[in-house]
Design an enzyme around this catalytic site. Structure first.
Site, PDB file in Angstrom:
ATOM      1  CB  ALA A  13      -7.617  -9.602  52.778  1.00 52.90           C
ATOM      2  CB  SER A  14      -9.200 -13.251  48.429  1.00 56.01           C
ATOM      3  OG  SER A  14     -10.201 -12.528  47.754  1.00 56.01           O
ATOM      4  NE  ARG A  15     -11.229 -11.827  44.076  1.00 59.51           N
ATOM      5  CZ  ARG A  15     -12.225 -11.092  43.605  1.00 59.51           C
ATOM      6  NH1 ARG A  15     -11.982 -10.116  42.772  1.00 59.51           N
ATOM      7  NH2 ARG A  15     -13.460 -11.341  43.968  1.00 59.51           N
ATOM      8  CB  VAL A  62     -17.975  -9.415  54.586  1.00 55.86           C
ATOM      9  CG1 VAL A  62     -18.666  -8.544  53.561  1.00 55.86           C
ATOM     10  CG2 VAL A  62     -17.468  -8.593  55.736  1.00 55.86           C
ATOM     11  CE1 TYR A 153     -18.483  -0.042  44.035  1.00 55.96           C
ATOM     12  CE2 TYR A 153     -17.990   2.015  42.894  1.00 55.96           C
ATOM     13  CZ  TYR A 153     -17.590   0.977  43.715  1.00 55.96           C
ATOM     14  OH  TYR A 153     -16.305   0.945  44.223  1.00 55.96           O
ATOM     15  CE  LYS A 157     -17.533   1.026  47.392  1.00 51.94           C
ATOM     16  NZ  LYS A 157     -16.782   0.334  48.458  1.00 51.94           N
TER      17      LYS A 157
HETATM   18  N1  LIG Z   1     -10.544  -0.858  41.936  1.00 54.67           N
HETATM   19  C1  LIG Z   1     -11.014   0.383  41.916  1.00 54.67           C
HETATM   20  O1  LIG Z   1     -10.815   1.147  40.957  1.00 54.67           O
HETATM   21  C2  LIG Z   1     -11.770   0.921  43.101  1.00 54.67           C
HETATM   22  C3  LIG Z   1     -12.145   2.276  43.057  1.00 54.67           C
HETATM   23  C4  LIG Z   1     -12.842   2.817  44.113  1.00 54.67           C
HETATM   24  C5  LIG Z   1     -13.155   2.037  45.205  1.00 54.67           C
HETATM   25  N2  LIG Z   1     -12.794   0.729  45.228  1.00 54.67           N
HETATM   26  C6  LIG Z   1     -13.180  -0.054  46.399  1.00 54.67           C
HETATM   27  O2  LIG Z   1     -12.036  -0.649  46.967  1.00 54.67           O
HETATM   28  C7  LIG Z   1     -12.394  -1.895  47.564  1.00 54.67           C
HETATM   29  C8  LIG Z   1     -11.499  -2.992  47.000  1.00 54.67           C
HETATM   30  O3  LIG Z   1     -11.691  -3.026  45.596  1.00 54.67           O
HETATM   31  P1  LIG Z   1     -10.840  -3.932  44.599  1.00 54.67           P
HETATM   32  O4  LIG Z   1     -10.680  -3.137  43.374  1.00 54.67           O
HETATM   33  O5  LIG Z   1      -9.645  -4.476  45.290  1.00 54.67           O
HETATM   34  O6  LIG Z   1     -11.922  -5.073  44.313  1.00 54.67           O
HETATM   35  P2  LIG Z   1     -11.740  -6.578  43.825  1.00 54.67           P
HETATM   36  O7  LIG Z   1     -10.437  -6.748  43.135  1.00 54.67           O
HETATM   37  O8  LIG Z   1     -12.993  -6.919  43.120  1.00 54.67           O
HETATM   38  O9  LIG Z   1     -11.677  -7.364  45.217  1.00 54.67           O
HETATM   39  C9  LIG Z   1     -12.773  -7.350  46.047  1.00 54.67           C
HETATM   40  C10 LIG Z   1     -12.433  -8.079  47.328  1.00 54.67           C
HETATM   41  O10 LIG Z   1     -13.622  -8.119  48.145  1.00 54.67           O
HETATM   42  C11 LIG Z   1     -13.913  -9.470  48.474  1.00 54.67           C
HETATM   43  N3  LIG Z   1     -15.362  -9.641  48.590  1.00 54.67           N
HETATM   44  C12 LIG Z   1     -16.309  -9.289  47.696  1.00 54.67           C
HETATM   45  N4  LIG Z   1     -17.520  -9.603  48.163  1.00 54.67           N
HETATM   46  C13 LIG Z   1     -17.332 -10.155  49.384  1.00 54.67           C
HETATM   47  C14 LIG Z   1     -18.209 -10.688  50.360  1.00 54.67           C
HETATM   48  N5  LIG Z   1     -19.527 -10.712  50.178  1.00 54.67           N
HETATM   49  N6  LIG Z   1     -17.670 -11.181  51.506  1.00 54.67           N
HETATM   50  C15 LIG Z   1     -16.332 -11.175  51.697  1.00 54.67           C
HETATM   51  N7  LIG Z   1     -15.453 -10.667  50.815  1.00 54.67           N
HETATM   52  C16 LIG Z   1     -15.955 -10.171  49.669  1.00 54.67           C
HETATM   53  C17 LIG Z   1     -13.302 -10.296  47.333  1.00 54.67           C
HETATM   54  O11 LIG Z   1     -12.929 -11.574  47.760  1.00 54.67           O
HETATM   55  P3  LIG Z   1     -13.700 -12.936  47.429  1.00 54.67           P
HETATM   56  O12 LIG Z   1     -14.195 -12.866  46.021  1.00 54.67           O
HETATM   57  O13 LIG Z   1     -12.655 -13.952  47.688  1.00 54.67           O
HETATM   58  O14 LIG Z   1     -14.805 -12.973  48.443  1.00 54.67           O
HETATM   59  C18 LIG Z   1     -12.014  -9.498  47.075  1.00 54.67           C
HETATM   60  O15 LIG Z   1     -11.013  -9.885  47.976  1.00 54.67           O
HETATM   61  C19 LIG Z   1     -13.872  -2.096  47.276  1.00 54.67           C
HETATM   62  O16 LIG Z   1     -14.636  -1.676  48.373  1.00 54.67           O
HETATM   63  C20 LIG Z   1     -14.117  -1.190  46.083  1.00 54.67           C
HETATM   64  O17 LIG Z   1     -15.460  -0.796  45.989  1.00 54.67           O
HETATM   65  C21 LIG Z   1     -12.113   0.148  44.197  1.00 54.67           C
END
Ligand SMILES: NC(=O)c1ccc[n+]([C@@H]2O[C@H](COP(=O)([O-])OP(=O)(O)OC[C@H]3O[C@@H](n4cnc5c(N)ncnc54)[C@H](OP(=O)(O)O)[C@@H]3O)[C@@H](O)[C@H]2O)c1
Length: 245
Positions: A13-15, A62, A153, A157
């Site tokens: 939830a940081s970004r 996590v 990846y 998923k």
């Molecule tokens: N963006 C897309 O187009 C897209 C598409 C399909 C699915 N998704 C899925 O949607 C979800 C969110 O994606 P997003 O685009 O918001 O990604 P993002 O901008 O890269 O953010 C990822 C988040 O996960 C946290 N994180 C990563 N590894 C972690 C760990 N080991 N422990 C705790 N926190 C962790 C990060 O925080 P810290 O770095 O502070 O730990 C950050 O808050 C993901 O599951 C991604 O696979 C995204």
């Protein structure tokens, strides 16, 4: 949508999507517990509290079992339990087959799959007995359709999709619903890592004509988490603007 008063645990939830989820759940009257590795998650919780909303945060990885346990303890200590788990934390390391490093593939499975299984095991013990709860997982179009250059990846998923469908069947007698959203291409740090030409080509293939926004995904997650989706479980909801892949 009816999430007011519910306690919601959101990982990552940081970004990106997770931060928007935190803001939108809190705005809808939910009490949120936030997790991520970096301090941004604490700052977000402070901002929400300053706005009069109920929010707590814990920094940690996590994939660390101690962090998973501590998160559930925080939910119990601050808000008396848990109603909704959103498994949002995720990592994506792109790579054509032949270029995929096994350490990256392992890390994606650890964060995107194994951590979800672990946290879910703890969370279901905390959902109110007889009343149940709701789990929403962040899958991906890469897991449901397969995307060129994202095989490892996408495999993680796809595993999450399998977990979602099986857990929904197993947990239904306890009134615990388990669903997932499968976003397409959403404007966050995760997609900012792609070269500009990949972004342009991908967005050009979205039939609704634009890149997805975190709020597009958050609205779908909140619906699935809410009582409005009381009869929906085991579903994977695409949130991709009809993306070609
Ligand atoms: N963006 C897309 O187009 C897209 C598409 C399909 C699915 N998704 C899925 O949607 C979800 C969110 O994606 P997003 O685009 O918001 O990604 P993002 O901008 O890269 O953010 C990822 C988040 O996960 C946290 N994180 C990563 N590894 C972690 C760990 N080991 N422990 C705790 N926190 C962790 C990060 O925080 P810290 O770095 O502070 O730990 C950050 O808050 C993901 O599951 C991604 O696979 C995204």
């Amino acid at each position: 949508m009816s999430v007011a008063g519910k306690t919601v645990l959101i990982t990552g939830a940081s970004r990106g999507i997770g931060a928007t989820l935190a803001e939108e759940f809190a705005r809808a009257g939910a009490k949120v517990v936030l997790s991520a590795r970096t301090a941004g998650v604490q700052a977000l919780a402070e901002r929400l509290r300053a706005a009069g909303q109920a929010a707590e945060a814990l920094t940690g990885d996590v994939t660390d079992d101690a962090q998973a346990k501590a998160l559930l303890q925080l939910c119990r200590a601050k808000f008396g339990g848990l109603d909704v788990l959103v498994n949002n934390a995720g990592v994506l390391v792109p790579g054509k087959l032949g270029m995929v490093r096994m350490e990256d593939a392992r890390r994606m499975f650890e964060v995107n799959v194994l951590a979800v299984i672990n946290l879910t095991q703890y969370a279901i013990r905390l959902f109110p007995k007889g009343k149940g709860g709701s789990i929403v997982n962040l899958a991906s179009i890469a897991g449901t359709q397969g995307v060129d250059g994202l095989a490892a990846y996408g495999a993680s998923k796809a595993a999450l999709v399998g977990f979602t469908r099986a857990a929904a069947k197993e947990l239904a007698p306890q009134k615990i619903r388990v669903n997932a959203v499968a976003p397409g291409f959403v404007e966050t740090d995760m997609t900012r890592q792609f070269p500009a030409e990949v972004v342009t080509r991908t967005v050009a293939g979205v039939r609704l004509g634009r890149i997805g926004q975190p709020a597009d995904v958050a609205r779908a997650v909140i619906f699935l988490a809410s009582d409005d989706a009381a009869y929906i479980t085991g579903q994977i909801l695409g949130v991709d603007g009809s993306m070609a892949c």
